[in-house]
Design a protein around this motif. Structure first.
Motif, short mmCIF file in Angstrom:
data_model
loop_
_atom_site.label_atom_id
_atom_site.label_comp_id
_atom_site.label_asym_id
_atom_site.label_seq_id
_atom_site.Cartn_x
_atom_site.Cartn_y
_atom_site.Cartn_z
N GLN A 1 3.48 7.80 -26.61
CA GLN A 1 4.13 7.17 -25.45
C GLN A 1 5.51 7.74 -25.20
O GLN A 1 6.25 8.06 -26.13
CB GLN A 1 4.22 5.65 -25.67
CG GLN A 1 2.88 4.98 -25.85
CD GLN A 1 1.91 5.31 -24.74
OE1 GLN A 1 2.24 5.21 -23.56
NE2 GLN A 1 0.72 5.71 -25.12
N ARG B 1 -1.65 2.49 -16.61
CA ARG B 1 -0.68 1.96 -17.58
C ARG B 1 -0.43 0.48 -17.36
O ARG B 1 -0.39 -0.31 -18.32
CB ARG B 1 0.65 2.73 -17.48
CG ARG B 1 0.62 4.10 -18.11
CD ARG B 1 2.02 4.68 -18.23
NE ARG B 1 2.71 4.79 -16.96
CZ ARG B 1 2.63 5.84 -16.14
NH1 ARG B 1 1.88 6.88 -16.46
NH2 ARG B 1 3.30 5.86 -15.01
N ASP C 1 7.65 2.07 -14.42
CA ASP C 1 6.54 1.16 -14.11
C ASP C 1 7.03 -0.25 -13.81
O ASP C 1 6.29 -1.05 -13.23
CB ASP C 1 5.55 1.10 -15.28
CG ASP C 1 4.83 2.41 -15.51
OD1 ASP C 1 4.73 3.22 -14.56
OD2 ASP C 1 4.37 2.64 -16.64
N GLY D 1 2.55 0.71 -23.76
CA GLY D 1 2.16 1.94 -23.08
C GLY D 1 2.76 2.09 -21.70
O GLY D 1 2.18 2.75 -20.84
#
Length: 163
Positions: free
Chosen positions: A87, A65, A37, A32
């Motif tokens: 996703q 997340r 990120d 995810g």
């Protein structure tokens, strides 16, 4: 010379890049995560500044997340079914702001100015850690009464008994 090497490597990068991107996107989607990120704000000041400039809802979604990915990893699990299909690992949310921050840093460097968001670190001391503390006479006497006394000789380390 480097232009020639780039031209020679371009077909190799195209050939290997597409399968790698597909594999990476599937791995990120399994947890995810999005590619953005993976940027660490503790390692790069530009990333920290870019994250500071993002709206709070984007930051909260990023933190959620990351927490979910850590939780799934600890459980040795991954997302399934409907949630996995939703996703979007290759959708950027940080790239535009990060490029803006890096451009500002380059402009400041050209002007000879300091970055506005540079962290200040203490300079490491050239002395060894044990040389930072100087014991006064009373402390030396108290240290001589303990089980362990600081000494360079290993045979003399456990010499004194408590009184």
């Amino acid at each position: 010379m480097s232009a020639l090497i780039k031209q020679l490597l371009k077909p190799v990068v195209r050939t290997l890049g597409a399968p790698y991107a597909t594999w990476l996107n599937s791995r990120l989607a399994a947890y995810g995560l999005r590619y953005d990120d993976l940027y660490d704000p503790l390692k790069d000041e530009d990333v920290a500044e870019a994250l500071r400039r993002l709206p709070p809802d984007v930051i909260m979604a990023r933190n959620a997340r990351l927490r979910r990915a850590i939780d799934l990893d600890m459980k040795h699990d991954h997302l399934h079914g409907e949630l996995l299909a939703k996703q979007t690992p290759s959708e950027p949310y940080l790239q535009e702001v990060l490029e803006e921050v890096r451009q500002e840093r380059r402009e400041r460097a050209q002007l000879g100015e300091q970055p506005a968001y540079t962290r200040i670190y203490r300079e490491p001391s050239s002395q060894a850690p044990h040389q930072h503390y100087r014991l006064d006479t009373a402390s030396k006497q108290a240290a001589s009464r303990c089980w362990f006394t600081p000494s360079n000789d290993a045979s003399q380390q456990a010499t004194a008994m408590p009184r």
